[in-house]
Design an enzyme around this catalytic site. Structure first.
Site, PDB file in Angstrom:
ATOM      1  N   TRP A 192     -13.173  -1.988  -2.118  1.00  0.00           N
ATOM      2  CA  TRP A 192     -14.298  -1.439  -1.344  1.00  0.00           C
ATOM      3  C   TRP A 192     -13.745  -0.934  -0.014  1.00  0.00           C
ATOM      4  O   TRP A 192     -13.260  -1.713   0.799  1.00  0.00           O
ATOM      5  CB  TRP A 192     -15.342  -2.527  -1.123  1.00  0.00           C
ATOM      6  CG  TRP A 192     -16.553  -2.123  -0.335  1.00  0.00           C
ATOM      7  CD1 TRP A 192     -16.610  -1.404   0.818  1.00  0.00           C
ATOM      8  CD2 TRP A 192     -17.909  -2.452  -0.644  1.00  0.00           C
ATOM      9  NE1 TRP A 192     -17.892  -1.253   1.256  1.00  0.00           N
ATOM     10  CE2 TRP A 192     -18.721  -1.890   0.373  1.00  0.00           C
ATOM     11  CE3 TRP A 192     -18.526  -3.165  -1.669  1.00  0.00           C
ATOM     12  CZ2 TRP A 192     -20.107  -2.027   0.395  1.00  0.00           C
ATOM     13  CZ3 TRP A 192     -19.912  -3.301  -1.652  1.00  0.00           C
ATOM     14  CH2 TRP A 192     -20.695  -2.737  -0.634  1.00  0.00           C
ATOM     15  N   ASP A 193     -13.852   0.362   0.213  1.00  0.00           N
ATOM     16  CA  ASP A 193     -13.335   0.976   1.428  1.00  0.00           C
ATOM     17  C   ASP A 193     -14.483   1.475   2.297  1.00  0.00           C
ATOM     18  O   ASP A 193     -15.613   1.657   1.829  1.00  0.00           O
ATOM     19  CB  ASP A 193     -12.404   2.142   1.056  1.00  0.00           C
ATOM     20  CG  ASP A 193     -11.351   2.426   2.123  1.00  0.00           C
ATOM     21  OD1 ASP A 193     -11.481   1.894   3.254  1.00  0.00           O
ATOM     22  OD2 ASP A 193     -10.411   3.177   1.839  1.00  0.00           O
ATOM     23  N   ASP A 199      -3.576   0.514   6.972  1.00  0.00           N
ATOM     24  CA  ASP A 199      -3.043   1.603   6.154  1.00  0.00           C
ATOM     25  C   ASP A 199      -1.567   1.845   6.430  1.00  0.00           C
ATOM     26  O   ASP A 199      -0.922   2.614   5.715  1.00  0.00           O
ATOM     27  CB  ASP A 199      -3.821   2.890   6.433  1.00  0.00           C
ATOM     28  CG  ASP A 199      -5.220   2.871   5.838  1.00  0.00           C
ATOM     29  OD1 ASP A 199      -5.471   2.046   4.940  1.00  0.00           O
ATOM     30  OD2 ASP A 199      -6.067   3.686   6.268  1.00  0.00           O
TER      31      ASP A 199
END
Length: 698
Positions: free
Chosen positions: A444-445, A515
């Protein structure tokens, strides 16, 4: 003098609250190891104040503006259009084993406030929160509604430790001294954000940096807007308060309404920040419950190899290579659904692209599983592309302000998850994907914060409390996933580490800290992350990414050992790896599988920091029979030991001095005393900059 006092006991600590002799409020009497409450309180003042009130000087657990007129108050409330302020009286205590509730009532205003406490079994964490009850016949306006406040005795100011950063540089371990004044961190991005984690540690500034000294910590359980504020007060204490921050600036309570604040987790360790980290780790293992004992599978994610260029043939080629290396899970990231050739379209239309999967997505998933791999999928449920079918059908579902332009961030808008129809859409979409296809892992981003945050037509904008509604919608969906799809592993991500808090961690299995996967950058990120969060939650990938902030090259071994400090994943383009690199990767994956139970369920100790030429992380099994040490060289790779003829050493901690420990790869036996005093030796060179050592107690 005799006071009403209540003591809450955790595994190793005591937390004592008393009614103040100076007025109708509760204040901290003692907090520390068992027995700390016996004797005069270290927070005792002279009870004489000049130019302020006793309430402003008190080590108060919670005080409203009105009783506390000058120092920061934890509650600011009143009737709309009237003077602000609460003047309450104590109306009783409710106690049960491990819990305490203290009630305070302002009959004139029509507000009852209950301070709530609960110990967390098997941990040294105490939950604090506050409940409000509107008891009058008029609406109330709450401009500040903190969860709790804690007071820490210091002598020469406080050493505050927080986790700071930005996108791709989250969880930077940051210290600052606060002698007088106010220090505040927080977020108004609708999520905890990348700039600060909702976590703070406090020590006396006089405490030695490298020696154990009492450390106090707080962490707010809230995946929305928040703050943590520390104030060094004139009386020589530091008072920390925390709570959520309403988007509209205030929350309104109608007659008969109730409101509960987020929980503030409060932790103590006598062993400094490193000891405090283990308190938090134990707490987060408690949050995981039985799911902790489900092995976190070695993951391969195809994003860095293919980006948006997703098709069945290319993905299967990567999956075959990943399976050959020993991966256990294959995750298709962004780019699998219709209209998603780049980041300008597709979000909201969550159907597999038939052009990319001509034999059908179900067949593709089955082909991946036939390789012996579990299958995972990336989604961004809160996002929508302006070119999508969903947006064309429901433009009213996005946050917007009437008459104002909608701002695109990453070419997308944000759905108003506070709306029940949007929640139902997300629930239905995820249920369909997880039912129609054999999916065992969901990432889930959330890649942008809400900007024009409004809901036209829903009534007066200042009465909406959009932030809380979005949080409740987000948690409702996660709770549904847990109950309806208990075998699905859920990963939390928000452009990296933008939404990591205890409410999210209690409902997910792993989270994505950043990231940024560059080796030395990532080592620093993980060093900060592990001070606040447990290794079993920390997803970490081996990639080919060059350094963003620290571009010094590091070996494939360095990248693997770094990723093995949490939940191992691979995100590199395996098609570009040589046969030798693939063989080395397979060896590392095999080693990881042999020790991951210790890494995920054992006690972690941080050995130095990435600022040191040699640093590491030590993991001890629960029974002390196995020790795993991930060690790193962060100094220059000039091919020589740090001191000619002598290896670098990492002093281990927590071992039995009288026991013998055998290092498995070299078959060398060390006494616990030797490892504690001299340390475990590592000889670094240009082609050997990281090592995973495993010791067994004999």
């Amino acid at each position: 003098m005799s006071y009403q006092r209540w003591t809450l006991r955790t595994e190793n600590t005591s937390y004592t609250v008393r009614l103040s002799p100076d007025g109708p409020w509760a204040e901290l009497d003692a907090w520390g190891p068992h027995g700390v409450e016996i004797g005069p309180s270290a927070l005792e003042g002279s009870h004489r104040t000049h130019f302020i009130t006793p309430a402003d000087a008190a080590p108060a657990e919670y005080l409203p503006h009105g009783l506390r007129p000058f120092a920061d108050a934890d509650l600011i409330a009143g009737r709309p259009g009237s003077e602000r302020g609460v003047w309450w009286t104590f109306d009783g205590a409710e106690t049960e084993p491990g819990t305490l509730r203290l009630g305070f009532t302002d009959e004139v205003l029509g507000l009852r406030t209950v301070l709530c406490y609960a110990t967390v079994p098997g941990t040294d964490v105490i939950h604090r929160w506050t409940e409000f009850f509107s008891t009058g016949d008029e609406e109330l306006r709450l401009e500040r509604l903190d969860s709790a406040a804690v007071t820490v005795p210091v002598t020469t100011g406080a050493r505050l430790t927080c986790l700071t950063g930005q996108w791709s540089r989250e969880f930077q371990y940051t210290r600052t001294d606060l002698v007088r004044g106010t220090f505040s961190i927080g977020s108004t991005q609708g999520a905890p954000g990348h700039a600060y984690a909702p976590w703070l540690a406090v020590q006396d500034a006089a405490a030695p940096l490298d020696a154990p000294a009492p450390a106090y910590g707080v962490a707010l359980e809230w995946p929305g807007n928040w703050h943590i504020t520390a104030q060094a007060e004139p009386g020589g204490v530091v008072r920390v308060r925390s709570g959520r921050v309403p988007h509209e600036g205030a929350v309104y309570l109608a007659p008969g309404d109730t409101l509960t604040t987020p929980r503030l987790a409060c932790a103590f360790s006598p062993d400094g920040p490193d000891g405090l980290s283990r308190v938090w780790h134990r707490y987060e293992r408690h949050l995981a419950g039985p799911r902790l004992h489900r092995p976190r599978k070695v993951l391969y994610n195809s994003w860095e190899a293919t980006g948006f260029d997703v098709d069945a043939a290319g993905q299967l080629d990567l999956a075959k290579t990943a399976a050959d290396l020993g991966a256990e899970l294959f995750v298709v990231d962004d780019g699998w659904f219709t209209g998603r050739a780049d980041d300008t379209g597709g979000l909201g239309d969550w159907h597999p692209d038939p052009a990319a999967f001509p034999q059908g997505f179900e067949t593709f998933v089955a082909d991946v599983r036939a390789l012996g791999l579990d299958f995972g999928l990336w989604v961004e449920p809160e996002a929508v592309s302006p070119t999508s079918r969903l947006y064309a059908e429901h433009p009213e579902w996005v946050y917007r302000i009437e008459g104002r332009p909608g701002r695109l961030v990453r070419n997308q808008l944000i759905l108003d998850l506070g709306r029940t129809d949007v929640q139902d859409f997300v629930l239905t979409t995820l249920d369909r994907l997880l039912t129609d296809y054999d999916i065992g892992y969901l990432k889930w981003d959330m890649n942008r914060p809400p900007t024009e945050r409004g809901r036209p037509g829903a009534g007066p904008a200042d009465r909406l409390d959009l932030d809380a509604q979005h949080v409740h919608g987000y948690l409702r969906v996660l709770d549904h996933l847990r109950s309806a799809h208990p075998d699905v592993t859920v990963e939390g991500c928000a452009g990296g580490g933008g939404r990591i808090d205890h409410a999210t961690l209690a409902r997910t299995d792993v989270v994505w800290p950043s990231d940024n996967t560059a080796p030395l950058d990532r080592l620093t990120i993980q060093h900060g992350f592990l001070h606040a969060h447990a290794p079993h939650l920390m997803s970490s990938w081996v990639t080919d990414a060059p350094g963003v902030f620290d571009p010094r090259p590091r070996s494939l071994a360095f990248r693997f050992v770094t990723a093995m400090c949490g939940v191992l994943g691979i995100g590199a383009d395996l098609r570009a790896w040589t046969a030798d690199q693939r063989a080395e990767a397979a060896r590392w994956i095999t080693r990881y599988k042999q020790v991951r139970d210790v890494v995920h369920q054992g006690e972690a100790r941080l050995l130095g920091s990435p600022d040191d030429a040699t640093c590491g992380v030590q993991y001890d099994s629960a029974d002390g029979s196995r020790i795993v040490v991930a060690a790193f060289s962060t100094g220059p790779l000039d091919g020589a030991p740090l001191v000619p003829g002598r290896p670098a050493r990492l002093r281990l901690r927590g071992l039995d001095p009288g026991a013998a420990y055998r290092e498995t790869s070299s078959s060398t036996t060390y006494s616990g005393s030797h490892l504690l005093h001299y340390g475990l030796p590592f000889t670094w060179s240009a082609d050997h900059d990281a090592e995973l050592a495993v010791l067994t107690r004999r």
